[in-house]
Each structure stands twice: as structure tokens, then as C-alpha cells.
Motif scaffolding. Structure first.
Motif, PDB file in Angstrom:
ATOM      1  N   CYS A   2       7.035   6.923  27.473  1.00  0.00           N
ATOM      2  CA  CYS A   2       6.642   6.133  26.315  1.00  0.00           C
ATOM      3  C   CYS A   2       7.778   6.176  25.292  1.00  0.00           C
ATOM      4  O   CYS A   2       8.221   7.252  24.910  1.00  0.00           O
ATOM      5  CB  CYS A   2       5.350   6.690  25.726  1.00  0.00           C
ATOM      6  N   ASP A  32       4.522  -1.699  31.360  1.00  0.00           N
ATOM      7  CA  ASP A  32       3.219  -2.194  30.918  1.00  0.00           C
ATOM      8  C   ASP A  32       3.409  -3.346  29.943  1.00  0.00           C
ATOM      9  O   ASP A  32       4.373  -3.375  29.175  1.00  0.00           O
ATOM     10  CB  ASP A  32       2.426  -1.088  30.209  1.00  0.00           C
ATOM     11  N   THR A  34       2.692  -4.632  26.735  1.00  0.00           N
ATOM     12  CA  THR A  34       2.211  -4.142  25.444  1.00  0.00           C
ATOM     13  C   THR A  34       2.772  -4.947  24.279  1.00  0.00           C
ATOM     14  O   THR A  34       2.614  -4.568  23.134  1.00  0.00           O
ATOM     15  CB  THR A  34       2.618  -2.669  25.253  1.00  0.00           C
ATOM     16  N   ASN A  90       5.988  -1.538  18.761  1.00  0.00           N
ATOM     17  CA  ASN A  90       4.943  -1.232  19.747  1.00  0.00           C
ATOM     18  C   ASN A  90       5.377  -0.107  20.682  1.00  0.00           C
ATOM     19  O   ASN A  90       6.519  -0.061  21.117  1.00  0.00           O
ATOM     20  CB  ASN A  90       4.624  -2.462  20.604  1.00  0.00           C
ATOM     21  N   PHE A  92       5.385   1.373  24.372  1.00  0.00           N
ATOM     22  CA  PHE A  92       5.239   0.776  25.695  1.00  0.00           C
ATOM     23  C   PHE A  92       5.534   1.818  26.742  1.00  0.00           C
ATOM     24  O   PHE A  92       6.196   2.804  26.482  1.00  0.00           O
ATOM     25  CB  PHE A  92       6.118  -0.472  25.866  1.00  0.00           C
TER      26      PHE A  92
END
Length: 107
Positions: A2, A32, A34, A90, A92
Motif C-alpha cells: 500500500c 486494485d 482505487t 488515494n 492503492f
């Protein structure tokens, strides 16, 4: 892994063959969905200069985003490492980075 507003630099990869030069052809990237943008650049043979920044949008309809990224024809070296970053706010999840290459004969 992450990542938020930062970057990660991988180790140098030689694919268990430090002597032969490789022709790096394609990257496969999975992350992912996101929102935001994932950026990948690479450096060859121990260089600290990362080039050819590749941006991947993480705003598609599928939960997982997989992209095939062709590399420049002259992407040759014995070692390669990657810098993975995001410039957005964000979080991700970066799932996979696969490098397709050919081993070149010794010169």
C-alpha cells in the motif's frame, strides 16, 4: 503493498543471470482499482536515474486493473529496477509487476 503520496524502489533484478545482457520487452502491472494514477519508471545497470515514466490510470470499472506496457526497443541491460509511485491522495494496492525479457548472447 500500500503506497500513499510516496514511492517504492525495488532491488536490482538480474533474473539469476548477472552476466548476460537482457532485452526488456514488456511489463505487466496489476493493481486494485482505487482511483488516482500509478507511475512506474525504471533504471538499468545500477543507475540512479529512473527514466521512461509510465502512468497507469486506476479509475476503471473492474476491481483489478491489469495493464500490458511495451518497453522501448532499446531497453537493454544486465540489471533493472523499478520505481513505483502515486501522486494522488488515494491509497492503492499494487499487486504485481512482471517483466518479460530475452537473454542476449555474450559479446
Amino acid at each position: 503493498m500500500c503506497i500513499r503520496d510516496s514511492y517504492y524502489i525495488t532491488k536490482d533484478f538480474n533474473f539469476k543471470n548477472p552476466v548476460n545482457e537482457k532485452l526488456y520487452k514488456t511489463l505487466w502491472v496489476t493493481a486494485d482499482n482505487t482511483g488516482g494514477t500509478l507511475s512506474i519508471s525504471y533504471a538499468l545497470d545500477g543507475s540512479d536515474t529512473f527514466s521512461n515514466n509510465i502512468d497507469i490510470s486506476l479509475t476503471q470499472t473492474d476491481r483489478l486493473i491489469t495493464k500490458k506496457i511495451p518497453l522501448l526497443h532499446a531497453t537493454r541491460g544486465r540489471y533493472i529496477r523499478f520505481k513505483i509511485s502515486n501522486s494522488g491522495s488515494n491509497d492503492f494496492n499494487f499487486r504485481r509487476l512482471e517483466c518479460i525479457y530475452s537473454i542476449l548472447p555474450l559479446r
